[in-house]
Design an enzyme around this catalytic site. Sequence first.
Site, PDB file in Angstrom:
ATOM      1  N   LYS A 167      18.328  31.548 -38.110  1.00  0.00           N
ATOM      2  CA  LYS A 167      18.597  30.354 -37.304  1.00  0.00           C
ATOM      3  C   LYS A 167      19.905  29.702 -37.757  1.00  0.00           C
ATOM      4  O   LYS A 167      20.304  29.837 -38.918  1.00  0.00           O
ATOM      5  CB  LYS A 167      17.417  29.386 -37.358  1.00  0.00           C
ATOM      6  CG  LYS A 167      17.258  28.684 -38.655  1.00  0.00           C
ATOM      7  CD  LYS A 167      16.200  27.591 -38.608  1.00  0.00           C
ATOM      8  CE  LYS A 167      16.195  26.947 -39.975  1.00  0.00           C
ATOM      9  NZ  LYS A 167      15.148  26.043 -40.284  1.00  0.00           N
ATOM     10  N   LYS A 224      13.032  28.460 -48.155  1.00  0.00           N
ATOM     11  CA  LYS A 224      14.018  27.725 -48.959  1.00  0.00           C
ATOM     12  C   LYS A 224      13.929  28.091 -50.431  1.00  0.00           C
ATOM     13  O   LYS A 224      14.938  28.133 -51.129  1.00  0.00           O
ATOM     14  CB  LYS A 224      13.842  26.214 -48.776  1.00  0.00           C
ATOM     15  CG  LYS A 224      14.288  25.762 -47.410  1.00  0.00           C
ATOM     16  CD  LYS A 224      14.579  24.276 -47.345  1.00  0.00           C
ATOM     17  CE  LYS A 224      15.169  23.941 -45.974  1.00  0.00           C
ATOM     18  NZ  LYS A 224      15.302  22.534 -45.706  1.00  0.00           N
ATOM     19  N   LYS A 262      22.538  24.377 -41.657  1.00  0.00           N
ATOM     20  CA  LYS A 262      23.581  23.753 -42.496  1.00  0.00           C
ATOM     21  C   LYS A 262      23.724  24.492 -43.804  1.00  0.00           C
ATOM     22  O   LYS A 262      24.744  24.391 -44.473  1.00  0.00           O
ATOM     23  CB  LYS A 262      23.242  22.308 -42.847  1.00  0.00           C
ATOM     24  CG  LYS A 262      22.534  21.564 -41.781  1.00  0.00           C
ATOM     25  CD  LYS A 262      22.150  20.148 -42.208  1.00  0.00           C
ATOM     26  CE  LYS A 262      20.942  19.717 -41.401  1.00  0.00           C
ATOM     27  NZ  LYS A 262      20.745  18.322 -41.224  1.00  0.00           N
TER      28      LYS A 262
HETATM   29  P1  TYM Z   1      16.471  19.172 -40.196  1.00  0.00           P
HETATM   30  O1  TYM Z   1      17.323  18.105 -40.778  1.00  0.00           O
HETATM   31  O2  TYM Z   1      16.514  20.524 -40.819  1.00  0.00           O
HETATM   32  O3  TYM Z   1      16.796  19.358 -38.674  1.00  0.00           O
HETATM   33  C1  TYM Z   1      16.820  18.257 -37.746  1.00  0.00           C
HETATM   34  C2  TYM Z   1      16.280  18.725 -36.408  1.00  0.00           C
HETATM   35  O4  TYM Z   1      17.062  19.820 -35.913  1.00  0.00           O
HETATM   36  C3  TYM Z   1      16.218  20.906 -35.562  1.00  0.00           C
HETATM   37  N1  TYM Z   1      16.937  22.156 -35.841  1.00  0.00           N
HETATM   38  C4  TYM Z   1      17.071  23.147 -34.941  1.00  0.00           C
HETATM   39  N2  TYM Z   1      16.644  23.289 -33.676  1.00  0.00           N
HETATM   40  C5  TYM Z   1      16.967  24.439 -33.022  1.00  0.00           C
HETATM   41  N3  TYM Z   1      17.712  25.435 -33.595  1.00  0.00           N
HETATM   42  C6  TYM Z   1      18.151  25.337 -34.865  1.00  0.00           C
HETATM   43  N4  TYM Z   1      18.894  26.310 -35.410  1.00  0.00           N
HETATM   44  C7  TYM Z   1      17.843  24.155 -35.613  1.00  0.00           C
HETATM   45  N5  TYM Z   1      18.130  23.731 -36.866  1.00  0.00           N
HETATM   46  C8  TYM Z   1      17.563  22.510 -36.986  1.00  0.00           C
HETATM   47  C9  TYM Z   1      14.999  20.757 -36.466  1.00  0.00           C
HETATM   48  O5  TYM Z   1      13.874  21.424 -35.922  1.00  0.00           O
HETATM   49  C10 TYM Z   1      14.829  19.255 -36.511  1.00  0.00           C
HETATM   50  O6  TYM Z   1      14.090  18.802 -35.382  1.00  0.00           O
HETATM   51  N6  TYM Z   1      11.969  18.076 -42.042  1.00  0.00           N
HETATM   52  C11 TYM Z   1      12.934  17.730 -41.006  1.00  0.00           C
HETATM   53  C12 TYM Z   1      13.311  16.274 -41.026  1.00  0.00           C
HETATM   54  C13 TYM Z   1      12.170  15.350 -40.951  1.00  0.00           C
HETATM   55  C14 TYM Z   1      11.356  15.063 -39.821  1.00  0.00           C
HETATM   56  C15 TYM Z   1      10.421  14.105 -40.258  1.00  0.00           C
HETATM   57  C16 TYM Z   1      11.343  15.518 -38.497  1.00  0.00           C
HETATM   58  C17 TYM Z   1      11.711  14.602 -41.998  1.00  0.00           C
HETATM   59  N7  TYM Z   1      10.669  13.855 -41.582  1.00  0.00           N
HETATM   60  C18 TYM Z   1       9.437  13.578 -39.414  1.00  0.00           C
HETATM   61  C19 TYM Z   1      10.353  15.005 -37.651  1.00  0.00           C
HETATM   62  C20 TYM Z   1       9.437  14.065 -38.100  1.00  0.00           C
HETATM   63  C21 TYM Z   1      14.191  18.542 -41.234  1.00  0.00           C
HETATM   64  O7  TYM Z   1      14.501  18.949 -42.320  1.00  0.00           O
HETATM   65  O8  TYM Z   1      14.959  18.685 -40.117  1.00  0.00           O
END
Ligand code: TYM
Length: 334
Positions: free
Chosen positions: A197, A114, A200
């Site tokens: 991947k 990032k 967003k």
């Molecule tokens: P975030 O908001 O980027 O994504 C949410 C969830 O979607 C999954 N994901 C994907 N899985 C497969 N292929 C993809 N291209 C893809 N893009 C996103 C992510 O792995 C995630 O499970 N840091 C986290 C949010 C968070 C969190 C937590 C998660 C904050 N605190 C505590 C678990 C536990 C995040 O930015 O996810």
Amino acid sequence: MRILSGIQPTGNLHLGNYLGAIRNWVAMQDAMGPEDECFFFLADMHSITVHEERAQRIANVRDMAAALVACGIDPDRSTLFNQARVPAHAELQWLLNGTARIGWLNRMTQFKDKAGKNREGVSIGLYVYPVLQAADVLLYQATHVPVGEDQKQHLELTRDIAVKFNTDFGVDLFTLPDPIIPKESARIMSLRDGSAKMSKSDPSDMSRINLTDDDDTIMQKVKKAKSDPDLFPETAAGLAERPEARNLVGIYAVLAGTTPDAVCAQFAGQGFGAFKPALAEVLVESLRPIRERYQALRGDDAALDAILVKGAQRAAAAAEPTLRGAYDALGLMR
Ligand code: TYM
């Protein structure tokens, strides 16, 4: 089981989020036994690590709450809330900042991705982000954390922080969580580039399928999705060196409830021109009901806010004993 996971309320929910995480959240919620509990939250405190306008941020939280309910999260069975309404997250993060090591954070690949070449110019929040994530998980004594592959490293860090805190202060306060990562859809790739991947933050909307895309948009995106001129192999092993093709077959297999091998057997000897209409159809049919539910829910801000407020009250009560334990272990009087 204490099941917990979060998603950043930035931009639209896309197919990667859905197949990598949210589908699993719903499946685990639906399979939950009477002793189990589910916590799902919007990581709005995480989202401040990148700049956003105030009004947009408010809208994003409601958008994502509606999207999760539309996907099948039931606020009566699962505790659904936004982080900002539960100050215990920010508090525990600060307490864990005393335990997390700079060397550990320096290894986080998501920060490196990032920040890119702008390491000195990004916010401190982006750097300490994984410590807040550790607090999110540890506050609730979560045992199972359903996420996509890209979050695995953050959960390993969470375990390291938990072990060090428990050891340093001679307590048995934090439970070590296990990541639950789906086998077939752990990493859904961009429709334009099989090595990136689906995300967003990709500037091209053609790279992803949003859960709010209408049928025509989905069909256009599938039509324009990058593939290759080769024919389908007999088995999925033949897709090993074909990342775009492998991604499309993987998406189809998960949504159609079959396997990549079975998809290859079905289309063996044909080109991607023959496969794409089938892929578009399964996507349209899978996403349409979610989109329709989303549109119905999204019109009612007050109802969405009420869900989140109620969830936050439940979450705050569940978090309190662990937060109190952390202050106490450190010898901090509140
Ligand atoms: P975030 O908001 O980027 O994504 C949410 C969830 O979607 C999954 N994901 C994907 N899985 C497969 N292929 C993809 N291209 C893809 N893009 C996103 C992510 O792995 C995630 O499970 N840091 C986290 C949010 C968070 C969190 C937590 C998660 C904050 N605190 C505590 C678990 C536990 C995040 O930015 O996810």
